[in-house]
Design a protein around this motif. Structure first.
Motif: not given
Length: 336
Positions: A230, A272, A274-276, A278-279
């Motif tokens: 992550r 992976a 997508y989360d990045c 959004y962050y």
């Protein structure tokens, strides 16, 4: 000739023979060989496979110091004594050097020996050109790793890739490196596989990634770790830009986020990014300033026209027209 060659850019030396001991070899002369006699033949000398020591090898390396064009040097499977390492250190520290890639692998005279890396470490503190360094199979120790950690955290910010596989350092050296990792501003790739390290130092390295925005790849033991992946993915997306988000032009953020969305983060890890993304979006408040302004005077004309069109189409323009009469559209709806 080697020192003055201006066309040489890359040089790889692997298991080369730079021996200095000469053995006399007696070859029979043509006449004696033809007649089968025991007459004394011609005596010549030939170089033996004198791998340890290779007394001619330092001479070759010294010729490469201040080389006008050499950019990449690999030395594999050749004994590097102190004189060789001093020459490599002079090569790295030279202000005229163009060397950006240096690879050393299995350069011990004996499995229990040790390569003297101190000249290279001292040179790294002043070098501004080397971006790739490989020290594999050199019995790199904990003390060496601690010294390198200090250099990367305080002096050197140009080294991008570091490979230290198959060495002798353990938890002591890696824990110190983890503590200094947040201060390292240049390193993007680190490989420390096949060293006597345990979960203690591995977890410390993963935890240190939270405060390091530069490292994009970390190889500890070849196993999958979700937390490590992550933070590395976020760094690849451009997490370092969030430190000075106000200085990044607003027009660049869509490009940065689109690039982060398209990045491939390894096999079977398609989601992976997508989360990045959004962050990243959650930490760029300037992208939403226009949406929360709430003032018609600050809205762009195009957005204002769209808002008016929406109000008219939804019948929110009032039940009566400007003459005080019933809205004709409402009459038609009632009649129907």
């Amino acid at each position: 000739a080697l020192r003055e060659n201006k066309c040489l850019k890359s040089l790889s030396l692997a298991d080369c023979r730079f021996g200095s001991v000469l053995q006399p070899v007696v070859l029979p002369s043509d006449s004696s060989h033809a007649s089968g006699s025991d007459a004394e033949g011609e005596t010549i000398t030939q170089s033996t496979n004198n791998t340890n020591p290779q007394s001619h090898f330092p001479v070759v390396l010294e010729a490469l110091v201040n080389h006008p064009s050499l950019e990449s040097l690999n030395i594999y499977g050749m004994y590097c004594n102190d004189q060789c390492m001093e020459a490599l250190g002079d090569m790295v520290i030279s202000p005229k050097t163009k060397l950006w890639h240096l690879g050393l692998k299995n350069n011990l005279s004996h499995p229990e020996g040790k390569v003297n890396v101190e000249p290279i470490l001292q040179a790294l503190a002043q070098n501004k050109s080397l971006t790739y360094l490989k020290l594999t199979g050199a019995n790199f120790s904990d003390d060496d790793f601690v010294a390198l950690s200090t250099i990367l955290a305080e002096s050197n910010s140009t080294l991008r890739a570091l490979s230290l596989t198959d060495n002798a350092f353990g938890d002591e050296g890696l824990l110190v490196f983890a503590n200094r990792l947040p201060d390292m501003k240049g390193l993007r790739y680190l490989d420390v596989q096949r060293n006597p390290i345990t979960d203690l130092s591995k977890k410390a390295m993963v935890a240190a990634l939270k405060d390091n925005v530069e490292l994009e790849r970390l190889d500890l033991d070849g196993t999958w770790d979700a937390e490590k992946s992550r933070w590395l993915c976020l760094n690849r997306c451009g997490r370092r830009l969030l430190q000075n988000a106000d200085s990044v032009p607003t027009s660049l953020w869509p490009i940065i986020l689109a690039r982060a969305y398209r990045l491939q983060f390894g096999r079977n890890q398609l989601a992976a990014n997508y989360d990045c993304v959004y962050y990243m979006i959650r930490r760029i408040p300037s992208l939403f300033e226009l949406a929360v302004s709430g003032s018609d005077a600050e809205e762009k004309p195009r957005l204002k026209r769209k808002r008016q069109q929406y109000e008219i189409s939804s019948g929110s323009d009032g039940r009566e027209n400007n003459a005080g009469e019933e809205n004709p559209k409402n009459k038609q709806k009632i009649a129907r």
